[in-house]
Enzyme design. Structure first.
Site, short mmCIF file in Angstrom:
data_model
loop_
_atom_site.label_atom_id
_atom_site.label_comp_id
_atom_site.label_asym_id
_atom_site.label_seq_id
_atom_site.Cartn_x
_atom_site.Cartn_y
_atom_site.Cartn_z
N ALA A 31 0.76 -1.40 -0.06
CA ALA A 31 0.03 -0.08 -0.16
C ALA A 31 0.60 1.39 0.04
CB ALA A 31 -0.70 0.07 1.28
N GLY A 32 2.13 1.14 -0.35
CA GLY A 32 2.95 2.24 -0.56
C GLY A 32 2.40 3.21 -1.79
N GLY A 35 1.46 1.02 -4.83
CA GLY A 35 0.32 0.05 -4.59
C GLY A 35 -0.85 1.15 -4.64
N ARG A 105 13.54 1.10 -4.96
CA ARG A 105 14.95 1.56 -5.20
C ARG A 105 15.25 2.85 -4.78
NH1 ARG A 105 17.43 1.62 -11.42
NH2 ARG A 105 15.28 2.85 -11.78
N ASN A 118 13.74 -8.58 -1.89
CA ASN A 118 12.37 -8.74 -2.53
C ASN A 118 12.12 -10.06 -2.97
OD1 ASN A 118 12.14 -5.91 -2.09
ND2 ASN A 118 12.38 -5.34 -4.33
N VAL A 141 5.03 -6.26 -10.13
CA VAL A 141 5.71 -4.79 -10.19
C VAL A 141 6.94 -4.67 -9.54
CG1 VAL A 141 5.05 -2.43 -9.88
CG2 VAL A 141 3.21 -3.86 -10.71
N SER A 142 7.03 -5.52 -8.49
CA SER A 142 8.22 -5.45 -7.46
C SER A 142 9.41 -5.78 -8.55
CB SER A 142 8.18 -6.60 -6.67
OG SER A 142 6.76 -6.65 -5.83
N ASP A 171 7.72 1.21 -19.48
CA ASP A 171 8.88 1.55 -20.37
C ASP A 171 8.30 2.35 -21.60
OD1 ASP A 171 10.54 0.71 -18.19
OD2 ASP A 171 10.74 -1.42 -19.31
N HIS A 198 13.50 -5.06 -18.21
CA HIS A 198 13.34 -3.68 -17.54
C HIS A 198 14.42 -3.44 -16.78
CE1 HIS A 198 10.55 -0.88 -15.50
NE2 HIS A 198 10.52 -1.42 -14.26
#
Length: 331
Positions: A31-32, A35, A105, A118, A141-142, A171, A198
């Site tokens: 939920a960051g 998210g 990151r 991760n 997505v991680s 991208d 990616h």
């Protein structure tokens, strides 16, 4: 407002094979900033009935969900957003789950350096999701995203059409942004695609196929501007990390929402994304960004496009770099 929600699926011609919208459920783990942006864009598009936010921090997902729900009357959506602190039973029956969890990151940190922490997070999250939603389609997505998608393939037991890495969609959006900038053109005029890895070094913007209203952009841009577009696209994430002090979130959230909508509304859009390859593009047992048709079954078809010899070489180089990172995984 079910009529409005249904229209959000059918506006782009996806009238058939769409599950009743009242039963469409999406889970976003983490939920960051990323998210929460995923949840916001998905909810605002009104194509599913429920979004569940999951986080390990006590009260964090619940607070984000409440804050987002308090925008519903202002932004005109009826999607229900709920939050939970690690209770995956509340995610049961999810059609799509988005994994954004993990440390972001930091400036100077490569995506590959994130793998140690991760990987453990993504593996645990995946197991919980599949336990409660065995038919789920997972969007990863991680970071490092290609490797995390590969990890989900190796540990989830899901068929490969139901595991998708988000990277190429993001991208490609950054590529089109830089193309429009260099062309001094409306971004709606521009089309382009990024494939391969990616990562800053493995990304392959396909300038040979980029167009402005169907005309190759190489007819408008000199070599210097072409090089600028390619290099700025490749460091697109790092540029934002340097400016923001952490990873970007608006564009990743928007990219995820497009992918989730393509699945739930069966749009059958062609979207570049990280997929498990089984001979396509000369690669085996690896997740890399390639164009694919995305619909109700997840990956409906991997599209093999013609690459130049130089593009083939860069794709193979990117694949080797991803394999090296994958070698650090512990299943």
């Amino acid at each position: 407002m079910p009529e409005l929600q249904a229209a959000s699926c059918t506006e782009e011609g996806a009238e058939n094979n769409i599950k009743n919208i009242e039963n469409m459920k999406v889970t976003v783990v983490g939920a960051g900033a990323v998210g929460a942006s995923c949840a916001e864009y998905i909810a605002m598009k009104n194509f599913c009935s429920e979004v569940v936010l999951v986080d390990i921090k006590e009260g964090f997902a619940e607070g984000k969900a409440m804050d987002l729900m308090q925008t519903a009357s202002l932004n005109g959506f009826d999607t229900q957003i709920t939050g939970t602190t690690g209770d995956y039973s509340k995610t049961a029956g999810s059609d799509v789950a988005v994994i954004t969890s993990g440390i972001p990151r930091k400036p100077g940190m490569t995506r590959e350096e994130l793998i140690g922490i991760n990987a453990g997070i993504v593996k645990e999250v995946t197991a919980n999701l599949v336990q409660h939603s065995p038919n789920v389609i997972i969007i990863v997505v991680s970071n490092p995203m290609d490797t995390m998608a590969y990890l989900v393939h190796k540990t989830s037991g899901l068929p490969k059409n139901r595991i998708i890495g988000m990277g190429g969609a993001l991208d490609s959006a950054r590529f089109k942004y830089r193309l429009a900038e260099a062309l001094e053109a409306p971004i709606s005029d521009v089309d382009g695609m990024v494939i391969a890895a990616h990562s800053d070094t493995g990304m392959l913007p396909l300038l040979s196929k980029a167009t402005r209203n169907g005309v190759p952009v190489t007819e408008f841009l000199n070599q210097e501007k072409q090089n600028y577009v390619i290099e700025e696209t490749k460091v697109g994430g790092a540029t934002l990390t340097k400016l923001l002090g952490t990873s970007a979130w608006y564009a990743p959230g928007a990219a995820v929402s497009v992918m989730v909508q393509a699945i739930l509304c069966d749009h059958k859009k062609m979207i570049p994304c990280s997929l498990m390859l089984d001979g396509e593009y000369g690669q085996q047992d690896i997740c890399l960004g390639v164009p694919a048709i995305i619909g109700r079954n997840g990956v409906e078809e991997i599209v093999e496009i013609t690459l130049t010899d130089a593009e083939k070489e860069k794709f193979a180089t990117a694949a080797q770099a991803v394999r090296e990172v994958n070698g650090d995984l512990k299943f």
